[in-house]
Design an enzyme around this catalytic site. Structure first.
Site, PDB file in Angstrom:
ATOM      1  CD  GLU A 247      -3.255  -0.908   2.074  1.00 56.32           C
ATOM      2  OE1 GLU A 247      -2.895  -0.170   3.202  1.00 56.32           O
ATOM      3  OE2 GLU A 247      -3.746  -1.772   1.647  1.00 56.32           O
ATOM      4  CG  ASP A 320      -8.150  -5.761   4.496  1.00 56.19           C
ATOM      5  OD1 ASP A 320      -7.327  -5.827   5.506  1.00 56.19           O
ATOM      6  OD2 ASP A 320      -8.016  -4.214   4.039  1.00 56.19           O
ATOM      7  CD  GLU A 348     -10.209  -1.642   7.596  1.00 52.47           C
ATOM      8  OE1 GLU A 348      -8.913  -1.872   8.473  1.00 52.47           O
ATOM      9  OE2 GLU A 348     -10.487  -1.083   6.592  1.00 52.47           O
TER      10      GLU A 348
HETATM   11  C1  BDP Z   1      -6.452  -2.612   6.117  1.00 52.98           C
HETATM   12  C2  BDP Z   1      -6.911  -0.984   6.173  1.00 52.98           C
HETATM   13  C3  BDP Z   1      -5.865   0.036   6.308  1.00 52.98           C
HETATM   14  C4  BDP Z   1      -4.289  -1.381   7.368  1.00 52.98           C
HETATM   15  C5  BDP Z   1      -3.941  -1.739   5.963  1.00 52.98           C
HETATM   16  C6  BDP Z   1      -2.807  -2.575   6.598  1.00 52.98           C
HETATM   17  O1  BDP Z   1      -7.854  -0.268   5.581  1.00 52.98           O
HETATM   18  O2  BDP Z   1      -6.028   1.153   7.096  1.00 52.98           O
HETATM   19  O3  BDP Z   1      -3.077  -0.013   6.703  1.00 52.98           O
HETATM   20  O4  BDP Z   1      -5.003  -3.040   6.123  1.00 52.98           O
HETATM   21  O5  BDP Z   1      -3.028  -4.346   7.489  1.00 52.98           O
HETATM   22  O6  BDP Z   1      -6.937  -3.353   6.357  1.00 52.98           O
HETATM   23  O7  BDP Z   1      -1.699  -2.170   6.685  1.00 52.98           O
END
Ligand code: BDP
Length: 656
Positions: A247, A320, A348
């Site tokens: 990311e 996720d 989340e």
């Molecule tokens: C996702 C989230 C994000 C996190 C990412 C992570 O949306 O905010 O930074 O995972 O785990 O679930 O690195």
């Protein structure tokens, strides 16, 4: 009652002071004695430290009759844990006159991951600002630091990552390390060790080096001296958690190196001090490869290349933290690399701190999943706890749901998820029911007319959320960015396809779902036999994962004889009906609950009921534009217009 006491609502024994004797003294033992003297209403207790009983690890033995209780541990923290064990027995009204038990934790490192930023916002946090008041540290110590460590110790959590995995280099500056040290000093007597999430570019950003290439000797030298500095302040520092090349974060691949090169360089720096690296497997890129396959593709070729103080931290599912995912196929696939699970306690993707969702059944679903990696019975619990693999160090982690709110977690029932994670990290064989039972009795009341219905509500609540959000294996049809409400129609021009709902649901005139079979993305092949074949075969695939693995025709006949479309409608409706039933159930509980907590939970359930209808209407009305079939006539009609739902824009912005 404002929830600030969590499950630690011990009555102080006013006219009675328990007798606790211990030959040895230490800060942890002092706390254990204080807790028992304040609240234990039973036999005299004798503490016994026996360093030879290595097999106990952080655990303890409790032996006792009517007259006396003797506790043995090999570490002082074991004695502390035993004190909380006794107090738990007392609060849950369990017999305490005939005790003969031994408790050994399943995992060495039982760790919370805080996604807390240095400006005190919390990524995916729904309980206020961060507990860590960085601007006041190191000089001012909030009393909540101590309360936090105590709560963790009471359920066996012994480690914490203080900062967000999306880490900024600043956390490693001298000024911040002094603050981290102050927290570590508060946590130490409770047996809670501090870890930090680090940014892979720190040598460049902070140290002024020309790059952060893990094979550049200047870079490893920078890390070694940073690690030395950390240990000079915090001699029992735990180690690093790293999100790299994920990311948009920097990582070894920026220099053409592998995840193993990056992890090992950090591991070598930590090795002399006994520190570990938890290297996250949450990596994926917008590419033609199914996102659900990418972590496996990335990490399996590196198996056997990691140092023995590296653990690969793997989210429970391949995408996720969705309401339901199959387990990540990486579990068991790395044979010569240590693996640990990452759960998400913060909700989340499960209604934030507005929805009542008890997560223990979800954690257990993963831990009890059979990967078949070493034949039948190769559960994720056994792979990660060292039963099947000779791990140097075993660990289990979860993203915390804790913030500055008075009740810590935003929703009173969200406390149960922090509690459940700790209890399962200690003993993954506990059932969700046992854990709920303990928690309800300690947190609210032991009256069975309260305990039983509330326990039923908790135990069904995760499935209920799946039903009104994403039944039958649907996933990631959340609104872009905040992940709160439904947006199956979501399409942000120019954004990454793998962040778009249509990428996951694939609704069209023929049907619904992601084809991950051998004729689709072939994600099924990442699972060991017989699971690969089971998931691949529409007739064998568990129905709760059907749309995860298959693109299914609208008229496909489900096991109960209904068509897929009808089944989908009934699932959404049943989710809504369940939340309504929770509302009725909770209202009946009013006589057993203090006014404040009763009202607060009641009002959260109202939000949840409205949201469940929102989810149902949004998803059914949207999918109906493809299925072109009526909503079965015996279920509640939608009350929203699709076009109105599409206009809802919540003011919750985020990057994905
Ligand atoms: C996702 C989230 C994000 C996190 C990412 C992570 O949306 O905010 O930074 O995972 O785990 O679930 O690195």
């Amino acid at each position: 009652e404002d929830g600030s006491q969590l499950w630690l609502r011990y009555q102080s024994a006013i006219h009675y002071k328990a007798k606790v004797t211990s030959k040895e003294k230490s800060p942890a033992i002092t706390i254990a004695i204080r807790e028992l003297e304040n609240s234990w209403q039973g036999q005299p207790i004798e503490f016994n430290l026996d360093k030879k009983q290595k097999h106990l690890k952080d655990g303890y033995q409790i032996k006792g009759n009517n007259d006396k209780i003797t506790i043995t541990a090999q570490k002082d923290v074991g004695l502390l844990y035993s004190a909380y064990h006794l107090l738990r027995l007392q609060l849950t009204e369990t017999d305490r006159t005939n005790l003969n038990l031994e408790e050994i934790p399943a995992y060495d490192v039982r760790i919370l991951n805080h996604w807390d930023n240095l400006n005190r916002t919390i990524e995916r946090g729904y309980a206020g600002y961060s507990l860590w008041k960085w601007d006041e540290l190191p000089n001012t110590l909030s009393p909540r630091y101590d309360a936090y460590a105590r709560a963790n110790a009471s359920i066996g959590i012994n480690a914490t990552v203080l900062n967000n995995v999306n880490a900024t280099p600043e956390i490693l500056t001298g000024a911040y390390l002094a603050k981290v040290k102050a927290l570590a000093d508060v946590f130490r007597p409770y047996g809670v060790k501090v870890y930090l999430a680090v940014n892979f570019s720190s040598p460049k950003e902070l140290g002024g080096l020309s790059d952060s290439d893990p094979l550049n000797p200047e870079v490893s030298k920078w890390w070694s001296s940073k690690v030395k500095e950390i240990y000079s302040l915090i001699p029992d520092f735990g180690g690093f958690l790293v999100k790299a090349n994920s990311e948009g974060l920097p990582g070894p691949q920026d220099y053409g190196r592998t995840h193993a090169d990056g992890a090992n360089m950090l591991a070598d720096a930590l090795k002399p001090y006994g520190g570990i690296v938890m290297w996250r497997a949450f990596v994926y890129n917008p590419s033609n490869e199914d996102r659900a396959k990418q972590a496996y593709s990335e990490f399996t070729p590196l198996d056997g290349q990691f140092r023995d103080n590296v653990i690969i931290q793997i989210k429970n599912g391949p995408v996720d933290f969705q309401p339901r995912e199959p387990f990540s196929p990486l579990f068991g696939a790395l044979r010569d690399t240590q693996e640990m699970v990452e759960f998400q306690i913060t909700q989340e993707y499960l209604g934030f701190s507005n929805h009542l969702v008890y997560l223990s059944p979800m954690f257990k679903e993963t831990l009890d999943s059979d990967t078949y990696s070493d034949g039948e019975g190769s559960t994720i619990a056994k792979i990660t706890d060292g039963t099947l693999r000779p791990n140097k160090v075993t660990a289990i982690s979860a993203v915390a749901n804790i913030g500055e709110d008075t009740n810590w977690c935003g929703h009173h029932f969200a406390q149960a998820n922090w509690y459940a994670f700790g209890r399962l990290a200690w003993n993954h064989q506990l059932t969700s029911e046992q854990i709920a039972d303990e928690w309800i009795k300690m947190t609210f009341s032991d009256n069975k007319d309260f305990v039983n219905p509330v326990k039923d509500m908790m135990l069904s609540s995760r499935e209920t959320a799946v039903d009104y959000m994403m039944p039958l294996g649907l996933h990631h049809i959340f609104a872009f960015g905040h992940h709160y409400g439904p947006e199956p129609w979501g399409d942000v021009p120019g954004a990454r396809p793998d962040w778009m709902p249509w990428y996951y649901h694939n609704a069209d005139s023929t049907g619904l779902g992601f084809d991950r079979t051998t004729s689709g993305s072939n994600a099924v092949s990442q699972y060991f036999p017989p699971l690969n074949n089971i998931y691949n075969d529409i007739a064998l695939c568990p129905e709760n994962l059907l749309l995860w693995f298959h693109h299914v025709p609208w008229d496909y006949r489900m096991k109960d004889g209904k068509t897929l479309w009808d089944e989908l409608c009934y699932k959404y409706d049943s989710g809504v009906q369940q939340v309504r039933a929770y509302q009725k159930l909770w209202d009946r509980m009013e006589p057993f609950v203090d006014e404040q907590r009763f009202r607060e939970v009641q009002s959260k359930l109202r939000i949840q009921a409205r949201d469940a209808v929102w989810w149902k209407d949004a998803c059914l009305l949207y999918f109906q534009t493809f299925s072109k079939r009526p909503v079965p006539y015996d279920i509640e009609r939608p009350v929203h217009e699709l076009e109105d739902l599409k206009k809802i824009k919540l003011d919750m912005k985020h990057h994905n």
